[in-house]
Design a protein around this motif. Structure first.
Motif, PDB file in Angstrom:
ATOM      1  N   GLY A  23       0.788  -1.230   0.000  1.00 13.65           N
ATOM      2  CA  GLY A  23       0.000   0.000   0.000  1.00 13.65           C
ATOM      3  C   GLY A  23       0.814   1.272   0.000  1.00 13.65           C
ATOM      4  O   GLY A  23       0.330   2.325  -0.430  1.00 13.65           O
ATOM      5  N   LEU A  24       2.078   1.211   0.483  1.00 12.81           N
ATOM      6  CA  LEU A  24       2.815   2.456   0.704  1.00 12.81           C
ATOM      7  C   LEU A  24       4.182   2.546   0.038  1.00 12.81           C
ATOM      8  O   LEU A  24       4.603   3.643  -0.342  1.00 12.81           O
ATOM      9  N   VAL A  25       4.896   1.435  -0.091  1.00 12.72           N
ATOM     10  CA  VAL A  25       6.289   1.541  -0.531  1.00 12.72           C
ATOM     11  C   VAL A  25       6.410   2.064  -1.952  1.00 12.72           C
ATOM     12  O   VAL A  25       7.271   2.909  -2.253  1.00 12.72           O
ATOM     13  N   THR A  26       5.554   1.588  -2.865  1.00 15.40           N
ATOM     14  CA  THR A  26       5.633   2.068  -4.243  1.00 15.40           C
ATOM     15  C   THR A  26       5.391   3.565  -4.316  1.00 15.40           C
ATOM     16  O   THR A  26       6.128   4.309  -4.982  1.00 15.40           O
ATOM     17  N   VAL A  27       4.371   4.028  -3.596  1.00 15.55           N
ATOM     18  CA  VAL A  27       4.072   5.461  -3.572  1.00 15.55           C
ATOM     19  C   VAL A  27       5.235   6.230  -2.950  1.00 15.55           C
ATOM     20  O   VAL A  27       5.648   7.284  -3.441  1.00 15.55           O
ATOM     21  N   ALA A  28       5.769   5.708  -1.850  1.00 13.51           N
ATOM     22  CA  ALA A  28       6.872   6.381  -1.169  1.00 13.51           C
ATOM     23  C   ALA A  28       8.094   6.484  -2.071  1.00 13.51           C
ATOM     24  O   ALA A  28       8.765   7.525  -2.133  1.00 13.51           O
ATOM     25  N   ASP A  29       8.402   5.416  -2.783  1.00 15.13           N
ATOM     26  CA  ASP A  29       9.578   5.399  -3.646  1.00 15.13           C
ATOM     27  C   ASP A  29       9.462   6.429  -4.755  1.00 15.13           C
ATOM     28  O   ASP A  29      10.398   7.199  -5.019  1.00 15.13           O
ATOM     29  N   VAL A  30       8.304   6.488  -5.391  1.00 16.51           N
ATOM     30  CA  VAL A  30       8.086   7.439  -6.489  1.00 16.51           C
ATOM     31  C   VAL A  30       8.158   8.874  -5.983  1.00 16.51           C
ATOM     32  O   VAL A  30       8.675   9.768  -6.666  1.00 16.51           O
ATOM     33  N   GLY A  57      11.754   1.950   0.884  1.00 16.19           N
ATOM     34  CA  GLY A  57      11.474   3.077   0.001  1.00 16.19           C
ATOM     35  C   GLY A  57      12.720   3.599  -0.678  1.00 16.19           C
ATOM     36  O   GLY A  57      13.709   2.868  -0.877  1.00 16.19           O
ATOM     37  N   SER A  58      12.693   4.875  -1.042  1.00 22.34           N
ATOM     38  CA  SER A  58      13.763   5.503  -1.820  1.00 22.34           C
ATOM     39  C   SER A  58      15.142   5.300  -1.188  1.00 22.34           C
ATOM     40  O   SER A  58      15.363   5.630  -0.021  1.00 22.34           O
ATOM     41  N   LEU A  59      16.069   4.748  -1.985  1.00 28.49           N
ATOM     42  CA  LEU A  59      17.421   4.511  -1.489  1.00 28.49           C
ATOM     43  C   LEU A  59      18.110   5.820  -1.129  1.00 28.49           C
ATOM     44  O   LEU A  59      18.792   5.913  -0.099  1.00 28.49           O
ATOM     45  N   ALA A  60      17.935   6.857  -1.949  1.00 26.91           N
ATOM     46  CA  ALA A  60      18.576   8.142  -1.674  1.00 26.91           C
ATOM     47  C   ALA A  60      18.065   8.734  -0.359  1.00 26.91           C
ATOM     48  O   ALA A  60      18.840   9.284   0.440  1.00 26.91           O
ATOM     49  N   ARG A  72      16.772   7.031   2.135  1.00 23.01           N
ATOM     50  CA  ARG A  72      17.261   6.198   3.238  1.00 23.01           C
ATOM     51  C   ARG A  72      18.689   6.603   3.629  1.00 23.01           C
ATOM     52  O   ARG A  72      19.039   6.609   4.810  1.00 23.01           O
ATOM     53  N   ARG A  73      19.504   6.936   2.637  1.00 24.46           N
ATOM     54  CA  ARG A  73      20.860   7.391   2.951  1.00 24.46           C
ATOM     55  C   ARG A  73      20.832   8.702   3.721  1.00 24.46           C
ATOM     56  O   ARG A  73      21.605   8.903   4.667  1.00 24.46           O
ATOM     57  N   SER A  74      19.932   9.617   3.332  1.00 30.50           N
ATOM     58  CA  SER A  74      19.789  10.875   4.076  1.00 30.50           C
ATOM     59  C   SER A  74      19.315  10.606   5.502  1.00 30.50           C
ATOM     60  O   SER A  74      19.756  11.244   6.461  1.00 30.50           O
ATOM     61  N   ALA A  75      18.388   9.642   5.634  1.00 35.36           N
ATOM     62  CA  ALA A  75      17.883   9.297   6.965  1.00 35.36           C
ATOM     63  C   ALA A  75      18.995   8.722   7.829  1.00 35.36           C
ATOM     64  O   ALA A  75      19.056   8.991   9.041  1.00 35.36           O
ATOM     65  N   ASP A  76      19.887   7.938   7.227  1.00 33.49           N
ATOM     66  CA  ASP A  76      21.013   7.374   7.991  1.00 33.49           C
ATOM     67  C   ASP A  76      21.847   8.475   8.635  1.00 33.49           C
ATOM     68  O   ASP A  76      22.336   8.330   9.758  1.00 33.49           O
TER      69      ASP A  76
END
Length: 428
Positions: A91-98, A117-120, A122-126
């Motif tokens: 329900g959420l990951v595809t929308v989140a990634d886009v 979700g978005s790899l970029a 996730r790197r910022s979140a790290d």
């Protein structure tokens, strides 16, 4: 005089930079104790007050450390949320990634269990420490959608400088709490987070809708487990269906699967710690408990005394997310976790030992004396669990029952989810 509170609709009418500047001005004025250019939303201002009282640093927050790999995996395996992760991802990951967002799922303490979700992003979140195993509770990282949803028990969106900690101002997030339909327990929070420039007013509605679907899936799984328990328990109860035999098979949360010799209760109030052997239970009296696959067989004793006198009640509302009532007396003692509404009701009754009418309680809880039907329904549920403890006409703790009310050290932390007038007055 300040402008009306800043809502997401007002922010949406502004440009991204303009809204960021306005929120930043509100944030800095609030920290400095100056008059802000506009009032923050109530949910934000109350959260800022809580986190300041907890000593959160507005520059760097606080750090609780990451869970070990073993502890993280243990929490994942033991959480019911693992059963609905495929649904949440769908329900959420595809929308989140886009949309350049990530989906984050935490447990009831605010620990991040899953992230996708978005790899970029996730790197910022790290770089923020927003990683699997991190605590994203309010008293650790300040105002944020996850931590604030855990406290308020309601969906919330936090944008840019509404975050208390300055390093989070480049982010926007929307989160909704997810509850266990079996007992109302807060299981965790589902969150969508990303760069502040990607804010969209519909994100919160999407997260909330998918979370409700996940709760529905957990409810279906619960009733399927009840059916399995019924298939096991029904033959056992059929063999003991004598004139004086009373027994009920319940799941681990007390929901009835099968019964003999008595009217079927919807649910039996089980203590926090259930064990095999003799035990006193509210509304059933002295019972014998035997384990079943997925539940308990409860044999009701011949000395059944639903109104066995209980002499002491401890109502503990000192924590931000968990509230309990402990009842003890000559027959034994037991403890049970309370829902948000039942915590409010018992808190008001503990304040007014002389009792309250249904209209007075409706005013205390809703600011509307006409909502007596809701009050009576909730108190009926409470009295089924607290036999011998609560009386009515007026509603009150029974005569002779000693009541101890345990409050949080800081008044602002009292039932922080609640908007009941009586609770708001007690916080002040």
């Amino acid at each position: 005089m300040t402008d009306p509170p800043i809502g997401l609709g007002r922010l949406g009418a502004m440009g991204v930079r303009e809204s960021a500047r306005l929120l930043a001005g509100v944030h800095e004025a609030a920290l400095a104790g100056d008059a802000p250019p506009a009032a923050p939303r109530t949910v934000i201002s109350e959260s800022w007050l809580r986190v300041r009282n907890h000593g959160v640093d507005p520059d760097i927050g606080r750090h609780a450390g990451l869970l070990s790999t073993e502890e993280l995996e243990h929490r994942r395996q033991s959480s019911p949320l693992g059963d609905v992760m495929p649904l949440l991802r769908e329900g959420l990951v595809t929308v989140a990634d886009v949309a350049w967002h990530i989906m984050v799922v935490t447990d009831g303490e605010g620990r991040v269990l899953w992230r996708d979700g978005s790899l970029a992003v996730r790197r910022s979140a790290d770089r923020l420490g927003f990683a699997e195993g991190a605590s994203w509770a309010e008293d650790v990282v300040g105002t944020n959608a996850i931590g604030t949803a855990l406290v308020t028990r309601a969906p919330v969106q936090v944008h840019s400088s509404e975050h208390f900690v300055r390093t989070h101002h480049a982010w926007t997030c929307a989160a909704a709490p997810l509850h266990d339909p079996r007992d109302g327990r807060l299981l965790g929070v589902v969150d969508i987070s990303g760069p502040a420039a990607t804010i969209h007013p519909a994100t919160l509605s999407l997260v909330t809708a998918v979370t409700r679907v996940a709760e529905g899936e957990l409810r279906l799984r619960h009733w399927a487990s009840i059916e399995r328990l019924r298939a096991i328990a029904a033959p056992l109860l059929a063999r003991m269906a004598g004139a004086d035999d009373r027994a009920v098979a319940v799941d681990r949360n007390g929901w009835t699967a099968a019964v003999t010799g008595m009217a079927p209760p919807d649910r039996v109030a089980l203590p926090a710690a259930v064990r095999s052997g003799e035990m006193w239970l509210p509304n059933l009296g002295r019972c014998s408990l035997e384990p079943l696959p997925g539940g308990w067989l409860i044999r009701v004793g011949a000395d059944r005394d639903p109104a066995a006198p209980m002499s002491r009640v401890v109502l503990d509302v000192s924590r931000a997310r968990t509230w309990t009532v402990t009842v003890s007396g000559a027959a034994g003692s037991w403890a049970q976790q309370l829902s948000p509404r039942h915590a409010e009701l018992l808190f008001v009754l503990a304040l007014h030992r002389g009792g309250r009418s249904a209209a007075e309680l409706a005013q205390d809880l809703f600011g509307d004396a006409g909502r007596t039907v809701t009050v009576r329904a909730e108190l009926s549920r409470l009295r089924r669990n607290l036999a011998g403890v609560l009386a009515h006409r007026p509603y009150r703790f029974a005569d002779g029952v000693e009541v101890e009310l345990v409050r949080p050290p800081l008044a602002a932390d009292l039932l922080p989810h609640s908007v009941a007038p009586a609770v708001l007055a007690a916080r002040r």
